[in-house]
Design an enzyme around this catalytic site. Sequence first.
Site, PDB file in Angstrom:
ATOM      1  CD  GLU A  96      58.038  18.150   3.433  1.00 52.22           C
ATOM      2  OE1 GLU A  96      57.481  18.748   4.377  1.00 52.22           O
ATOM      3  OE2 GLU A  96      58.624  18.742   2.496  1.00 52.22           O
TER       4      GLU A  96
ATOM      5  CB  CYS B 272      54.887  15.832  -2.740  1.00 54.78           C
ATOM      6  SG  CYS B 272      55.979  15.597  -4.162  1.00 54.78           S
TER       7      CYS B 272
ATOM      8  CG  HIS C 261      59.342  17.724  -0.941  1.00 52.58           C
ATOM      9  ND1 HIS C 261      58.268  18.137  -0.184  1.00 52.58           N
ATOM     10  CD2 HIS C 261      58.876  17.573  -2.209  1.00 52.58           C
ATOM     11  CE1 HIS C 261      57.198  18.218  -0.968  1.00 52.58           C
ATOM     12  NE2 HIS C 261      57.543  17.879  -2.195  1.00 52.58           N
TER      13      HIS C 261
HETATM   14  N1  PCA Z   1      56.994  17.033  -6.611  1.00 51.90           N
HETATM   15  C1  PCA Z   1      55.660  17.625  -6.617  1.00 51.90           C
HETATM   16  C2  PCA Z   1      54.765  16.565  -7.208  1.00 51.90           C
HETATM   17  C3  PCA Z   1      55.660  15.536  -7.794  1.00 51.90           C
HETATM   18  C4  PCA Z   1      57.008  15.860  -7.301  1.00 51.90           C
HETATM   19  O1  PCA Z   1      58.027  15.183  -7.476  1.00 51.90           O
HETATM   20  C5  PCA Z   1      55.238  18.127  -5.243  1.00 51.90           C
HETATM   21  O2  PCA Z   1      56.079  18.597  -4.486  1.00 51.90           O
HETATM   22  O3  PCA Z   1      54.056  18.066  -4.914  1.00 51.90           O
END
Ligand code: PCA
Length: 198
Positions: A80, A143, A165
């Site tokens: 990200e 996140c 992610h």
């Molecule tokens: N993914 C979510 C919140 C917790 C996670 O593991 C997100 O992408 O915001």
Amino acid sequence: MKLLLTGFEPFGQNSANPTQHLVETLAARPPSPGVKLIARVLPVEYVNAEQQLQALIHAHRPDVILSLGLAESRAKISLERVALNLDDASLPDNAGELRQGTPICPEAPAAYFSTLPLDSLKIALENAEIPVHISNHAGAYLCNHIFYVARHEVESLGIPCGFVHMPQAKEFAPANENALPLDTLLRAVEICIQTLSD
Ligand code: PCA
């Protein structure tokens, strides 16, 4: 190198979160002798996760922060690039709190860039034939929230900090076509940690 590694608990429709598994696995089996890992699985709750993360940063003063979260619709590791100053999700957090159009820190910048070496991470993962891309949007749920809070917290401390992610794990969601084997996800995190420590 003291590295703060975070993952998340399960949330929404996801009965398992691979990032919880990855963080727990690495905590039990530290990646390399030169790396001191501070590992924590965060709750999927805006207030609670934010407080835990701030406390960890101030208690441990890590040299680098790598936070992980699940993006179950993605088929690649997403490095990200941007944390937005915005909570805006259709899903409430695990404490039942729904945030829509809410700034995270009203007086702070609209966004922060990741301060991890994204190009180096991408090359290292590509060299290991792990599907990876640089993503310009971490969403506006937990996140992104944690990414923004961490970046804001370390802005004056100069600690490199970023968010990755992960796709879902095949073992947890066999029907998810985007999922990757847990082994691959684990190797991806190990490669990221190795690259950050180099
Ligand atoms: N993914 C979510 C919140 C917790 C996670 O593991 C997100 O992408 O915001």
